[in-house]
Scaffold this active site. Structure first.
Site, short mmCIF file in Angstrom:
data_model
loop_
_atom_site.label_atom_id
_atom_site.label_comp_id
_atom_site.label_asym_id
_atom_site.label_seq_id
_atom_site.Cartn_x
_atom_site.Cartn_y
_atom_site.Cartn_z
N HIS A 203 1.00 -1.13 0.64
CA HIS A 203 0.08 0.06 0.39
C HIS A 203 0.90 1.53 0.23
O HIS A 203 0.50 2.48 0.31
CB HIS A 203 -1.41 -0.16 1.27
CG HIS A 203 -0.49 0.37 2.33
ND1 HIS A 203 0.42 -0.91 3.14
CD2 HIS A 203 -0.29 1.01 2.93
CE1 HIS A 203 0.94 0.08 3.97
NE2 HIS A 203 0.85 0.50 4.20
C1 UD1 Z 1 -1.88 5.79 5.77
C2 UD1 Z 1 -0.55 6.18 6.15
C3 UD1 Z 1 0.30 5.18 6.14
C4 UD1 Z 1 -0.37 3.81 6.63
C5 UD1 Z 1 -1.60 3.43 5.99
C6 UD1 Z 1 -1.88 2.16 7.06
C7 UD1 Z 1 -0.31 8.58 5.66
C8 UD1 Z 1 0.07 10.13 5.18
N1 UD1 Z 1 -0.45 7.85 5.75
O1 UD1 Z 1 -2.23 5.73 3.70
O2 UD1 Z 1 1.30 5.42 6.57
O3 UD1 Z 1 0.49 3.19 6.67
O4 UD1 Z 1 -2.48 4.32 6.84
O5 UD1 Z 1 -3.65 1.55 6.40
O6 UD1 Z 1 -0.58 8.45 7.25
N2 UD1 Z 1 -9.10 4.80 1.59
C9 UD1 Z 1 -10.10 3.85 1.56
N3 UD1 Z 1 -11.31 4.42 2.65
C10 UD1 Z 1 -10.59 4.11 4.63
C11 UD1 Z 1 -9.61 5.14 4.26
C12 UD1 Z 1 -8.94 5.53 3.09
O7 UD1 Z 1 -11.60 4.47 0.74
O8 UD1 Z 1 -11.26 3.53 4.75
C13 UD1 Z 1 -9.07 5.08 0.56
C14 UD1 Z 1 -8.89 6.91 -0.24
O9 UD1 Z 1 -9.30 5.86 -0.86
C15 UD1 Z 1 -7.64 7.39 -0.13
C16 UD1 Z 1 -6.89 6.16 -0.03
O10 UD1 Z 1 -7.60 5.56 0.55
O11 UD1 Z 1 -7.32 8.42 -0.73
C17 UD1 Z 1 -5.63 6.60 1.70
O12 UD1 Z 1 -5.99 7.04 2.00
P1 UD1 Z 1 -4.73 7.69 3.59
O13 UD1 Z 1 -5.39 7.63 4.80
O14 UD1 Z 1 -4.72 8.92 3.05
O15 UD1 Z 1 -3.62 7.42 3.34
P2 UD1 Z 1 -3.42 5.12 3.55
O16 UD1 Z 1 -2.73 4.96 2.11
O17 UD1 Z 1 -4.77 4.43 4.08
N1 UDP Z 2 -3.53 -5.43 9.13
C1 UDP Z 2 -4.71 -6.51 9.16
N2 UDP Z 2 -5.56 -6.15 7.95
C2 UDP Z 2 -4.57 -6.55 7.16
C3 UDP Z 2 -3.51 -5.84 6.98
C4 UDP Z 2 -3.40 -5.01 7.84
O1 UDP Z 2 -5.04 -6.82 10.75
O2 UDP Z 2 -5.13 -6.96 6.34
C5 UDP Z 2 -2.91 -5.13 10.40
C6 UDP Z 2 -1.16 -5.55 10.78
O3 UDP Z 2 -1.54 -6.32 12.18
C7 UDP Z 2 -0.16 -4.06 10.28
C8 UDP Z 2 -1.52 -3.46 10.60
O4 UDP Z 2 -2.84 -3.41 10.56
O5 UDP Z 2 0.32 -4.29 11.29
C9 UDP Z 2 -0.65 -1.95 10.43
O6 UDP Z 2 -0.72 -1.94 8.68
P1 UDP Z 2 -0.62 -1.02 7.98
O7 UDP Z 2 0.43 -2.19 6.60
O8 UDP Z 2 -1.78 -0.66 7.37
O9 UDP Z 2 0.10 -0.24 7.93
P2 UDP Z 2 2.02 0.14 8.48
O10 UDP Z 2 1.82 -0.40 9.52
O11 UDP Z 2 2.19 0.12 6.89
O12 UDP Z 2 1.51 1.80 8.73
#
Ligand code: UD1
Ligand code: UDP
Length: 364
Positions: A203
């Site tokens: 991601h």
């Molecule tokens: C965020 C964090 C990242 C973390 C990740 C974990 C920042 C800058 N990034 O990235 O460090 O590793 O979360 O998962 O804070 N979206 C949905 N449903 C949701 C949330 C998001 O569909 O509930 C989609 C939306 O299209 C959104 C995109 O995901 O634009 C990105 O979401 P965002 O929270 O901006 O950043 P992540 O890539 O999730």
């Molecule tokens: N995780 C989960 N389901 C998933 C993917 C991740 O429960 O499908 C959990 C897992 O414990 C992971 C945590 O969510 O360490 C954080 O995930 P993510 O990779 O989104 O964030 P990051 O650690 O890269 O910021």
């Protein structure tokens, strides 16, 4: 006296759960705000159910947007909350946009900040998380570190020695506390996956946002699928581009929705190897002893390489590294060690540091 925890995105929840539990056990009054950065059930609610997190006192509902939009919305919402409730301390987790915004909002109101998972550095400012980490640490009064390298980074950057505490890893508290509930066999059967399989999670913007990189990812996942079945719980970021590139068009690649914590950790525990760009997954595989191939040029969690099973790979080296990881090893041939203090008690140590700190504050 009230403490305020701010969470917002998936990786915050398993880090916050043991800290909130330990402070509750010590009788400390707490409020929990969910910024709403993540809002899908599978990225948010499921963790509250499975990890026994309290229902947030407030959900700001900020949702998705550009970095500026999202950060600004959290700032505005949290400023209002903090002005109303005047917490003694704001506790923030990890490196997401909600973390940064909470640290800025609190500091501007002269409210002290505790940062859980302070001091991690990838030294790569193309990652938004690196900027969030640096700013949050600069603004924090209590720097709660998971590893010795983090302590060293903060000391080198000039943080006050008395503000830095090596406490261990609360994410690992959560893993160890739920290990008895993990059922790898049930989880993989539920997805119709054979006993030997891989897990992949992808991601990071650096991997999934750019169509050329995304095309490389699809090739990598399909090449992995030529070896073993791959379970890929796909994060919503990048879903559209990866699906358009046909990531699921392979008989042994199982693209599924993001999984709940227990299903996900069950699958990771039972897998032959993991291909990932997640931060948390590098740590969890270190404890579970599952080979972890991290598709990134760097990691802010080097202890997962020095002690654990993690290895940094590129689009070109990941498949040879996977082949190596799949060679059955003699027992003990691939030793891995538990990083110091990743022992299931970080939440309690964090609570102790916070309670001691509160005791030292002059009443306002
Ligand atoms: C965020 C964090 C990242 C973390 C990740 C974990 C920042 C800058 N990034 O990235 O460090 O590793 O979360 O998962 O804070 N979206 C949905 N449903 C949701 C949330 C998001 O569909 O509930 C989609 C939306 O299209 C959104 C995109 O995901 O634009 C990105 O979401 P965002 O929270 O901006 O950043 P992540 O890539 O999730
Ligand atoms: N995780 C989960 N389901 C998933 C993917 C991740 O429960 O499908 C959990 C897992 O414990 C992971 C945590 O969510 O360490 C954080 O995930 P993510 O990779 O989104 O964030 P990051 O650690 O890269 O910021």
């Amino acid at each position: 006296m009230t403490l305020l925890h701010v969470t917002g995105a998936r990786p915050n929840f398993p880090k916050a759960a043991p800290v909130i539990a330990a402070l509750a056990a010590a009788g400390v009054r707490q409020r929990l705000v969910h910024t709403g950065q993540h809002y899908d059930d599978r990225l948010s609610e499921v963790f509250f159910r499975e990890l026994s997190l309290p229902t947030p006192d407030l959900n700001l509902g900020v949702g998705s947007g550009s970095h500026a939009e999202q950060t600004a919305a959290v700032l505005v919402g949290l400023e209002r909350e903090m002005l109303e409730t005047r917490p003694e301390l704001v506790i923030v987790y990890g490196d997401v946009n909600s973390t940064l915004a909470a640290a800025v909002a609190a500091s501007k109101l002269q409210i002290p900040v505790a940062h859980v998972e302070a001091g991690l550095r990838s030294f790569d400012r193309s990652m938004p998380e690196e900027i969030n980490r640096i700013v949050t640490d600069r603004l924090s009064d209590l720097l709660l570190c998971t590893s010795a390298d983090a302590v060293a980074h903060l000391a080198r950057e000039g943080a006050a020695t008395e503000s830095i505490h090596l406490v261990g890893n609360p994410m690992i508290d959560t893993l160890l506390a739920h290990r008895h509930q993990l059922d790898s066999e049930r989880a993989r059967r539920a997805l119709g996956v054979p006993a030997d399989y891989l897990v992949a999670t992808l991601h990071r913007p650096g991997n999934v946002d750019d169509p050329e990189s995304a095309a490389q990812l699809v090739r990598v996942v399909h090449d992995a699928g030529a070896r073993l079945d791959v379970v890929l719980p796909l994060h919503p970021r990048g879903r559209a581009v990866l699906e358009a590139l046909g990531i699921g068009d392979h008989p042994r690649v199982h693209v599924v929705e993001p999984l709940g914590y227990l299903d996900f950790m069950s699958l990771v525990q039972g897998s032959r190897a993991v291909i990932t760009d997640s931060g948390g997954v590098q740590e969890e595989t270190t404890i579970l002893g599952v080979p972890c191939l991290t598709l990134r040029p760097n990691t802010e969690r080097p202890v997962t390489i020095t002690h654990g099973t993690n290895r940094l790979v590129t689009y070109d080296t990941v498949i040879p590294a996977l082949d190596e990881a799949l060679i059955p090893a003699e027992p003990g041939a691939r030793p891995h060690r538990t990083p110091p203090l990743w022992d299931g008690h970080a939440g309690e140590r964090i609570a102790d540091v916070i309670i001691d700190w509160l005791g030292e504050q002059v009443p306002r």
